[in-house]
Design a protein around this motif. Structure first.
Motif, short mmCIF file in Angstrom:
data_model
loop_
_atom_site.label_atom_id
_atom_site.label_comp_id
_atom_site.label_asym_id
_atom_site.label_seq_id
_atom_site.Cartn_x
_atom_site.Cartn_y
_atom_site.Cartn_z
N LYS A 57 7.37 -27.49 -8.62
CA LYS A 57 8.64 -28.01 -9.14
C LYS A 57 8.80 -29.50 -8.86
CE LYS A 57 10.69 -23.50 -8.26
NZ LYS A 57 11.60 -22.75 -7.37
N PHE A 58 7.72 -30.15 -8.46
CA PHE A 58 7.78 -31.58 -8.13
C PHE A 58 7.28 -32.41 -9.29
CE2 PHE A 58 8.41 -31.32 -3.45
CZ PHE A 58 8.27 -29.95 -3.30
N LEU A 59 8.03 -33.45 -9.65
CA LEU A 59 7.60 -34.38 -10.68
C LEU A 59 6.94 -35.56 -10.00
CD1 LEU A 59 11.01 -34.37 -12.60
CD2 LEU A 59 8.99 -33.01 -13.12
N THR A 60 5.85 -36.06 -10.59
CA THR A 60 5.14 -37.17 -9.97
C THR A 60 4.97 -38.31 -10.97
OG1 THR A 60 3.02 -36.18 -10.59
CG2 THR A 60 3.86 -35.70 -8.38
N ALA A 61 5.03 -39.52 -10.47
CA ALA A 61 4.80 -40.71 -11.30
C ALA A 61 3.87 -41.64 -10.53
CB ALA A 61 6.12 -41.41 -11.61
N GLU A 62 2.64 -41.80 -11.04
CA GLU A 62 1.70 -42.72 -10.40
C GLU A 62 2.07 -44.15 -10.78
OE1 GLU A 62 -2.47 -41.84 -11.09
OE2 GLU A 62 -1.92 -39.73 -11.31
N LEU A 83 5.51 -41.86 -6.97
CA LEU A 83 6.93 -41.52 -6.86
C LEU A 83 7.04 -40.02 -7.08
CD1 LEU A 83 10.02 -42.11 -6.86
CD2 LEU A 83 9.80 -42.62 -9.32
N VAL A 84 7.51 -39.31 -6.04
CA VAL A 84 7.67 -37.85 -6.12
C VAL A 84 9.15 -37.55 -6.29
CG1 VAL A 84 7.23 -35.65 -4.99
CG2 VAL A 84 5.74 -37.61 -4.53
N MET A 85 9.47 -36.72 -7.26
CA MET A 85 10.88 -36.42 -7.56
C MET A 85 11.08 -34.92 -7.65
SD MET A 85 11.08 -39.30 -10.57
CE MET A 85 9.37 -38.95 -11.02
N HIS A 86 12.21 -34.46 -7.09
CA HIS A 86 12.54 -33.04 -7.17
C HIS A 86 13.99 -32.92 -7.64
CE1 HIS A 86 13.01 -28.82 -6.21
NE2 HIS A 86 11.75 -28.74 -5.84
N LEU A 87 14.26 -31.97 -8.53
CA LEU A 87 15.60 -31.83 -9.11
C LEU A 87 16.53 -30.98 -8.26
CD1 LEU A 87 14.50 -31.17 -12.79
CD2 LEU A 87 15.30 -33.33 -11.83
N GLY A 88 16.00 -30.33 -7.21
CA GLY A 88 16.86 -29.42 -6.45
C GLY A 88 17.43 -28.36 -7.38
N MET A 89 18.72 -28.09 -7.28
CA MET A 89 19.32 -27.08 -8.15
C MET A 89 20.09 -27.68 -9.32
SD MET A 89 20.42 -24.43 -5.18
CE MET A 89 21.27 -23.19 -6.11
N THR A 90 20.64 -28.85 -9.14
CA THR A 90 21.51 -29.40 -10.20
C THR A 90 21.06 -30.78 -10.68
OG1 THR A 90 23.00 -30.25 -8.49
CG2 THR A 90 23.58 -28.13 -9.49
N TRP A 143 4.80 -42.02 -1.82
CA TRP A 143 3.68 -41.61 -0.97
C TRP A 143 2.42 -42.31 -1.50
CZ3 TRP A 143 4.50 -38.89 3.37
CH2 TRP A 143 3.39 -38.42 4.06
N PRO A 144 1.52 -42.75 -0.63
CA PRO A 144 0.31 -43.42 -1.11
C PRO A 144 -0.56 -42.48 -1.96
CG PRO A 144 0.59 -43.70 1.27
CD PRO A 144 1.59 -42.68 0.84
N ALA A 145 -0.99 -42.95 -3.13
CA ALA A 145 -1.75 -42.10 -4.04
C ALA A 145 -3.05 -41.62 -3.42
CB ALA A 145 -2.04 -42.87 -5.33
#
Length: 264
Positions: free
Chosen positions: A41-46, A53-60, A110-112
DNA sequence: GCTTGGACCTGATTGC
DNA sequence: TGCAATCAGGTCCAAG
């Protein structure tokens, strides 16, 4: 976003679920987004800086994309701008806004080159639609687990990416009781469960996800899978297979919905 | 070790 | 009408 620079970044508060990384805005601004991805459920952007860049939406949490040309995207549902926590403005004028009322989501850098050591993903189980997931895998993963199968399937180290809705739906399709101990599932039940999990996930993706109150995709469109729920949020209603009454119980602090006749 | 329950938050709904 | 209690799609961490 891929191939574009972050022209500017607005960070409207110090934290979501966790504090934002130090110098978050500076570490993104002017960098090029090389590739977008997803793990569990983690979105990543190199990024061109060598960070991810790691992004998580949680619940909302929700990302909304607005193109520079008005009208290119239509927003079917609105969000309260008081909860717009981050805005990425890309060099072509498109803005990507992160809105999250409950703030259970988060963003981290986080370092790639050390990404395989990113702690939140290190212990992840296989993705349901990957070649690493099968009935044979479930046989092995569940054989020593003393927790109910419902709780085991929510454990992201057993299988990645299943949430409360899809666990309930998959157990109903496989005719497995959520109360059954995980270690009693290997064998015939696991053989039904693995394809049931695959079906539920694949159908939900095709339907655009499940919109109960918050979820919408990046152009504001709602999902439709909630109209196909067999058990989730249907307490007191009739089971579509046998007509018995759907029940609700709480396991590990989460609601479980099931048919007491079909699921054994 | 593994498992459970509380915590993190706001907003919508339900019941008195 | 107004207020309090309950519940919500996820994950982490301390306690058992």
């Amino acid at each position: 976003m891929e191939g574009q620079r972050f022209a500017s970044v607005s960070q409207n508060r110090a934290d979501l679920r966790f504090p934002f990384p130090e110098h978050f805005v500076e570490r993104l601004t002017g960098k090029t987004l090389i590739r977008l991805g997803r793990q569990a459920k983690f979105l990543t952007a190199e990024l061109s800086s060598g960070e991810v860049l790691v992004m998580h939406l949680g619940m909302t949490g929700r990302f909304t994309v607005e193109a520079a040309k008005l009208g290119e995207f239509h927003h079917a549902t609105g969000t309260d701008p008081a909860h717009d926590h981050v805005v990425f403005r890309m060099e072509d004028g498109t803005s990507v806004t992160y809105n999250d009322p409950r703030r259970f989501g988060f963003m981290e850098l986080w370092p790639a080159e050390q990404f395989e050591a990113y702690p939140r993903l290190m212990a992840m189980g296989p993705e349901p639609l990957s070649n690493h997931f099968s009935a044979a895998y479930l046989d092995t993963a569940l054989k020593d687990k003393k927790t109910p199968i419902k709780s085991a399937l929510l454990d992201q180290s057993v299988i990645a990416g299943l949430g409360n809705i899809y666990v309930c739906e998959a157990l109903w399709r496989a005719k497995v009781s959520p109360k059954r101990l995980a270690r009693s599932v290997p064998g015939q039940r696991a053989a039904r469960l693995a394809p049931a999990i695959n079906e539920v996930i694949a159908e939900a993706i095709e339907a655009g996800g499940s919109s109960i109150s918050d979820f919408a995709n990046a152009s504001g469109e709602l999902g439709y899978f909630q109209h196909r729920f067999a058990v989730y949020d249907r307490e007191g209603e009739a089971c579509r297979t046998c007509g018995d009454t759907i029940r609700r119980l709480v396991q590990s602090g989460r609601s479980t919905f099931y048919c007491p006749s079909c699921q054994r």
